[in-house]
Design an enzyme around this catalytic site. Structure first.
Site, PDB file in Angstrom:
ATOM      1  N   LEU A  95       0.825  -1.218   0.000  1.00 57.34           N
ATOM      2  CA  LEU A  95       0.000   0.000   0.000  1.00 57.34           C
ATOM      3  C   LEU A  95       0.854   1.261   0.000  1.00 57.34           C
ATOM      4  O   LEU A  95       0.438   2.300  -0.487  1.00 57.34           O
ATOM      5  CB  LEU A  95      -0.908   0.024   1.228  1.00 57.34           C
ATOM      6  CG  LEU A  95      -1.997  -1.055   1.305  1.00 57.34           C
ATOM      7  CD1 LEU A  95      -2.706  -0.994   2.657  1.00 57.34           C
ATOM      8  CD2 LEU A  95      -3.008  -0.865   0.179  1.00 57.34           C
ATOM      9  N   GLY A 141       6.002   4.549   4.986  1.00 58.14           N
ATOM     10  CA  GLY A 141       6.338   5.802   5.660  1.00 58.14           C
ATOM     11  C   GLY A 141       7.529   5.569   6.568  1.00 58.14           C
ATOM     12  O   GLY A 141       8.288   4.608   6.392  1.00 58.14           O
ATOM     13  N   GLY A 174       7.719   1.985   8.345  1.00 57.59           N
ATOM     14  CA  GLY A 174       8.052   0.838   7.497  1.00 57.59           C
ATOM     15  C   GLY A 174       6.958   0.610   6.475  1.00 57.59           C
ATOM     16  O   GLY A 174       6.028   1.414   6.359  1.00 57.59           O
ATOM     17  N   PRO A 175       7.037  -0.502   5.739  1.00 66.18           N
ATOM     18  CA  PRO A 175       6.063  -0.755   4.675  1.00 66.18           C
ATOM     19  C   PRO A 175       4.705  -1.189   5.210  1.00 66.18           C
ATOM     20  O   PRO A 175       4.613  -1.760   6.300  1.00 66.18           O
ATOM     21  CB  PRO A 175       6.703  -1.900   3.883  1.00 66.18           C
ATOM     22  CG  PRO A 175       7.563  -2.600   4.882  1.00 66.18           C
ATOM     23  CD  PRO A 175       8.056  -1.557   5.831  1.00 66.18           C
ATOM     24  N   LYS A 178       1.206  -3.070   9.094  1.00 60.79           N
ATOM     25  CA  LYS A 178       2.377  -2.183   9.072  1.00 60.79           C
ATOM     26  C   LYS A 178       3.545  -2.921   9.718  1.00 60.79           C
ATOM     27  O   LYS A 178       3.420  -3.415  10.850  1.00 60.79           O
ATOM     28  CB  LYS A 178       2.044  -0.930   9.886  1.00 60.79           C
ATOM     29  CG  LYS A 178       2.681   0.324   9.391  1.00 60.79           C
ATOM     30  CD  LYS A 178       2.327   1.505  10.249  1.00 60.79           C
ATOM     31  CE  LYS A 178       1.491   2.507   9.496  1.00 60.79           C
ATOM     32  NZ  LYS A 178       1.459   3.807  10.175  1.00 60.79           N
ATOM     33  N   ASP A 201       1.628  14.789  14.880  1.00 61.67           N
ATOM     34  CA  ASP A 201       2.044  14.545  13.495  1.00 61.67           C
ATOM     35  C   ASP A 201       0.848  14.665  12.552  1.00 61.67           C
ATOM     36  O   ASP A 201       0.647  13.833  11.674  1.00 61.67           O
ATOM     37  CB  ASP A 201       2.693  13.156  13.380  1.00 61.67           C
ATOM     38  CG  ASP A 201       3.633  13.057  12.188  1.00 61.67           C
ATOM     39  OD1 ASP A 201       4.006  14.120  11.642  1.00 61.67           O
ATOM     40  OD2 ASP A 201       3.986  11.935  11.796  1.00 61.67           O
TER      41      ASP A 201
HETATM   42  N1  LIG Z   1      -5.170   1.434   7.712  1.00 65.72           N
HETATM   43  C1  LIG Z   1      -4.759   1.680   6.470  1.00 65.72           C
HETATM   44  N2  LIG Z   1      -5.555   1.412   5.421  1.00 65.72           N
HETATM   45  C2  LIG Z   1      -5.138   1.682   4.148  1.00 65.72           C
HETATM   46  N3  LIG Z   1      -3.945   2.239   3.856  1.00 65.72           N
HETATM   47  C3  LIG Z   1      -3.104   2.527   4.867  1.00 65.72           C
HETATM   48  C4  LIG Z   1      -3.462   2.265   6.223  1.00 65.72           C
HETATM   49  N4  LIG Z   1      -2.434   2.678   7.022  1.00 65.72           N
HETATM   50  C5  LIG Z   1      -1.501   3.173   6.192  1.00 65.72           C
HETATM   51  N5  LIG Z   1      -1.884   3.080   4.907  1.00 65.72           N
HETATM   52  C6  LIG Z   1      -1.122   3.539   3.733  1.00 65.72           C
HETATM   53  O1  LIG Z   1       0.204   3.084   3.843  1.00 65.72           O
HETATM   54  C7  LIG Z   1       1.113   4.084   3.408  1.00 65.72           C
HETATM   55  C8  LIG Z   1       2.182   4.314   4.463  1.00 65.72           C
HETATM   56  O2  LIG Z   1       1.542   4.900   5.591  1.00 65.72           O
HETATM   57  P1  LIG Z   1       2.349   5.419   6.835  1.00 65.72           P
HETATM   58  O3  LIG Z   1       1.366   6.022   7.750  1.00 65.72           O
HETATM   59  O4  LIG Z   1       3.216   4.338   7.370  1.00 65.72           O
HETATM   60  O5  LIG Z   1       3.336   6.495   6.228  1.00 65.72           O
HETATM   61  P2  LIG Z   1       3.114   7.994   5.761  1.00 65.72           P
HETATM   62  O6  LIG Z   1       1.975   8.594   6.529  1.00 65.72           O
HETATM   63  O7  LIG Z   1       3.025   8.016   4.278  1.00 65.72           O
HETATM   64  O8  LIG Z   1       4.458   8.667   6.184  1.00 65.72           O
HETATM   65  P3  LIG Z   1       4.924   9.120   7.655  1.00 65.72           P
HETATM   66  O9  LIG Z   1       5.808   8.047   8.180  1.00 65.72           O
HETATM   67  O10 LIG Z   1       5.641  10.381   7.404  1.00 65.72           O
HETATM   68  O11 LIG Z   1       3.698   9.268   8.507  1.00 65.72           O
HETATM   69  C9  LIG Z   1       0.298   5.324   3.073  1.00 65.72           C
HETATM   70  O12 LIG Z   1       0.143   5.405   1.686  1.00 65.72           O
HETATM   71  C10 LIG Z   1      -1.030   5.066   3.749  1.00 65.72           C
HETATM   72  O13 LIG Z   1      -2.080   5.640   3.046  1.00 65.72           O
HETATM   73 MG   LIG Z   2       1.618   8.215   8.334  1.00 68.34          MG
END
Ligand SMILES: Nc1ncnc2c1ncn2[C@@H]1O[C@H](COP(=O)(O)OP(=O)(O)OP(=O)(O)O)[C@@H](O)[C@H]1O
Ligand SMILES: [Mg+2]
Length: 447
Positions: A86, A89, A92-93, A116, A211
């Protein structure tokens, strides 16, 4: 990305997390220390704290959470395959998975989930993982993403969330799949996210989110907004304290100036970040963008003069892709609210519950020109890895489960620098804000 690197988790591990001990003495100690209300993050934050993982499962809040094994999570994500990816961030992935009823867990419905996985070479670690488990295990609200469970095996740390069909706001606002997000949808998202923050600030023990940004606002199929990523959250000041002192963490372009200067954290830091996101919704421009001319790179600095004179300069601010499909009165009120949230002096910023009230009143404005019916013919587009969550809503996964091999190895195969997923998605028909749409959406938001 984070303003400062976070210490690696290895230095702050609670050793007993890795022992499967059932020591009654430790448990009785735990129960003595658990206050009747929410358990504070500080209860976990010093080495040797008795509130460790082996006790999490027996604590009150963790009864909300399912404990998964690593093989289970590999199975439901097709071995963390690229087709389930998906995005990624600082933690991690993230991969899409599907929990079936055959998982055999009482109380766990069959549903899609987002898994995650902590990147062991990344900046975040056990501390952020534990913050997320402790907070989201206890706080439940329609505008906070639901944590379903977690996994902790050796060094591996994973989090399992409800799956949010439309991914994050950042992708909808700035990486347009189809047409521009309609005005009322933007307002609905703003109201939802504001309610999430108001809930956190209004708790008996307030939480400062720290954040708030578009990538942390997730959207369900009806564009209901939910806050995600609680790894940087902090307990707010208690008693006579006016602030908590912290290392400066957050994301460039969103953190309040006084917090960057002093490290003093209050709920008003979140209000400032909310003002930045409101401005992004209004202008369709990112908080920071190095591709813009030097004076326009920082959105707040560029927008401030127009915000102050919003009655005359709203056209300079408004996202041109909205064309004239927005409420002019509403846009002026949003500009004025954003200006208050972005006040240099935190004392002049409104509380989040006040923000919710103002935004709800903006939903009532009906001076939105009736737009034409817009149909976007289905077409094939190429998207990159960060937007692939949209793709996940369009097709179910067809990859075979990859047995064997550890998670790290699986993931590193996909994590080649500059790697981009190229998937084909079908673009759906979209409608602009018509009166019919406005009414339906307003009714829905009120319910
Ligand atoms: N519960 C979820 N359902 C669908 N997609 C998700 C979910 N949680 C995270 N994602 C997707 O996974 C990806 C990574 O999300 P994550 O929150 O780890 O990082 P980020 O917000 O892009 O960066 P940061 O670490 O700066 O917050 C994003 O594209 C987010 O939309
Ligand atoms: Mg995030």
């Amino acid at each position: 990305m984070a303003i400062k690197n976070i210490k690696k988790w290895r230095s702050i591990i609670i050793p007993s997390c890795f022992k499967n001990h059932n020591n009654l003495d430790t448990k009785s100690q735990v129960f003595k220390q658990i206050p009747p209300s929410r358990i504070s993050l500080s209860d976990f934050s010093y080495p040797g704290s008795p509130l460790c993982l082996s006790d999490l499962s027996s604590s009150k809040f963790a009864s909300n959470l399912h404990i998964f094994t690593l093989p289970e999570l590999k199975l439901i994500t097709n071995g963390f395959s690229s087709s389930n990816f998906l995005g990624e961030g600082g933690f991690g992935p993230v991969h899409k998975g599907f929990v079936s009823e055959t998982a055999g867990r009482p109380g766990l419905e069959a549903q899609p989930v987002a898994v995650k996985l902590l990147d062991l070479d990344g900046d975040q670690g056990h501390r952020e993982w534990l913050t997320e488990v402790v907070l989201l295990g206890q706080l439940r609200h329609p505008h906070l993403v639901k944590l379903i469970g977690y996994c902790c095996e050796d060094e591996q740390r994973l989090l399992v969330y409800e799956y949010m069909t439309r991914g994050n706001l950042e992708n909808h606002l700035f990486r347009r799949y189809t047409s521009s997000l309609p005005w009322l949808t933007r307002m609905k998202i703003a109201v939802g996210a504001a309610k999430g923050l108001a809930f956190l600030h209004g708790e008996e023990k307030p939480v400062i989110y720290r954040d708030f940004k578009t990538s942390n606002i997730l959207l369900d199929s009806d564009y209901n907004a939910k806050l995600s990523d609680f790894g940087l959250a902090k307990d707010g000041p208690e008693g006579d304290d006016t602030h908590v002192s912290t290392r400066i963490m957050g994301t460039h372009g969103y953190a309040a100036p006084e917090y960057i200067m002093t490290g003093h954290l209050t709920a008003m830091n979140d209000v400032y970040s909310f003002g930045v996101v409101l401005l992004e919704l209004l202008t369709g421009k990112r908080a920071m963008d190095k591709a813009r001319p030097a004076r326009e790179q920082n959105l707040v600095e560029w927008a401030k003069p127009y915000l102050k004179d919003h009655h005359h300069k709203i056209e300079r601010l408004i996202d041109p892709t909205l064309e004239d499909q927005y409420s002019s009165q509403g846009a002026k009120k949003v500009a004025s609210l954003a200006n208050q949230c972005l006040s240099h002096n935190p004392k002049y910023r409104p509380t989040m519950s006040h923000v919710v009230r103002i935004l709800e009143s903006i939903l009532e404005y009906s001076d939105i020109p009736a737009g034409p019916f817009v149909y976007v013919a289905p077409t094939e587009v190429k998207i990159d890895a960060k937007v692939s969550e949209n793709e996940a809503t369009c097709k179910e996964n067809g990859d075979q489960v990859d047995e064997g091999g550890d998670v790290k190895k699986e993931y590193s195969k996909q994590k080649t620098k500059g790697y981009r997923h190229k998937h084909q998605i079908k673009v759906r028909a979209v409608y602009t804000d018509t009166h019919v749409y406005n009414k339906t959406l307003r009714d829905e938001i009120k319910n």
